[in-house]
Design an enzyme around this catalytic site. Structure first.
Site, mmCIF file in Angstrom:
data_model
loop_
_atom_site.group_PDB
_atom_site.id
_atom_site.type_symbol
_atom_site.label_atom_id
_atom_site.label_comp_id
_atom_site.label_asym_id
_atom_site.label_seq_id
_atom_site.Cartn_x
_atom_site.Cartn_y
_atom_site.Cartn_z
ATOM 1 C CG HIS A 280 4.421 -9.844 -0.543
ATOM 2 N ND1 HIS A 280 3.605 -10.167 0.522
ATOM 3 C CD2 HIS A 280 5.382 -10.808 -0.579
ATOM 4 C CE1 HIS A 280 4.056 -11.260 1.100
ATOM 5 N NE2 HIS A 280 5.137 -11.661 0.455
ATOM 6 C CG ASP B 165 -0.303 -0.252 2.532
ATOM 7 O OD1 ASP B 165 0.810 0.280 2.758
ATOM 8 O OD2 ASP B 165 -0.885 -0.982 3.360
#
Length: 242
Positions: free
Chosen positions: A116, A99
């Site tokens: 990730h 995010d």
């Protein structure tokens, strides 16, 4: 517990989805997690399913278009880790999150190791061209359910690591080095069920580094941890690192 953290001079941090839930971004495996409430959604995060099915890609793009990350703001947990960096005690901020809230809070990009990937960019799976997500979202709003690469016509995907994709080796190496340099390892908001991220706990423990876990739900490493804290991260973490 506060004394243990206060004495540590070199702290490595691993964060997972739990640190961002207070910012309005749902986790995956918690009681209100995306996969808990909708197990079928996992197909969007499997590279083979994604490549094979235009329908899966269309659902994935709907999910991205509506993602909470676009408007989310860092919370006190993110800001506490910025404070830790400013104290000069952070060896690395290793995150499973995509995010970008650590950077938005003020963490130095050079210290943030995104295991990730990131949702803020898009990659072509054929020619590897990378472009900002902001350049692709308007195509969804214009009615294209599965936008293709404008250079080669290949499949586009957010620059995140799906199941079946390899993690970036350099990012892994940097995360391992940050762990080896530490005299304390904090695992924050992660279920510690996904490898190789969870394996960093093993690396820390093998070097005799105390492990402290902050997570709402039990993890497989709780019995090996020096301490486990289950209170909300945005409440407990600021008090630990000040």
């Amino acid at each position: 517990m506060t004394e243990l953290v206060a004495k540590a001079q070199r702290i490595a941090v691993l964060t997972g989805a739990g640190i961002s839930t207070a910012s309005g971004i749902p986790d995956f495996r918690g009681p209100q997690g995306l996969w808990t409430k909708n197990p079928a959604a996992q197909a969007m995060f499997d590279i083979d399913e994604y490549v094979a099915s235009a329908a899966v890609r269309a659902e994935a793009w709907k999910f991205r278009r509506a993602a909470a990350a676009w408007d989310a703001e860092p919370n006190a947990g993110h800001r506490a880790l910025v404070d830790l960096e400013r104290q000069g005690r952070l060896t690395g901020l290793i995150t499973q999150n995509v995010d970008g809230l650590h950077q938005k809070a003020g963490s130095s990009p050079a210290l943030v190791h995104e295991l990730h990937g990131t949702v803020w960019y898009v990659d072509c799976l054929t020619c590897a061209h990378r472009l900002p997500m902001a350049d692709v979202l308007p195509r969804l709003e214009a009615g294209d359910p599965d936008p293709a690469c404008e250079i080669c016509g290949g499949i586009l995907k957010s620059a995140t690591i799906s199941f079946g994709q390899s993690l970036d080796q350099q990012v892994l190496d940097d995360a391992a080095e940050a762990t080896r340099q530490a005299d304390l390892f904090l695992a924050i908001g992660t279920s510690l069920q996904v490898y190789p991220a969870a394996g960093l706990c093993d690396l820390a423990l093998s070097h005799g580094v105390p492990l402290v876990i902050l997570n709402a739900e039990p993890t497989p490493y709780d019995e090996e941890a020096t301490a486990v804290i289950s209170t909300p991260i945005e409440e407990s973490l600021p008090g630990l690192v000040t």
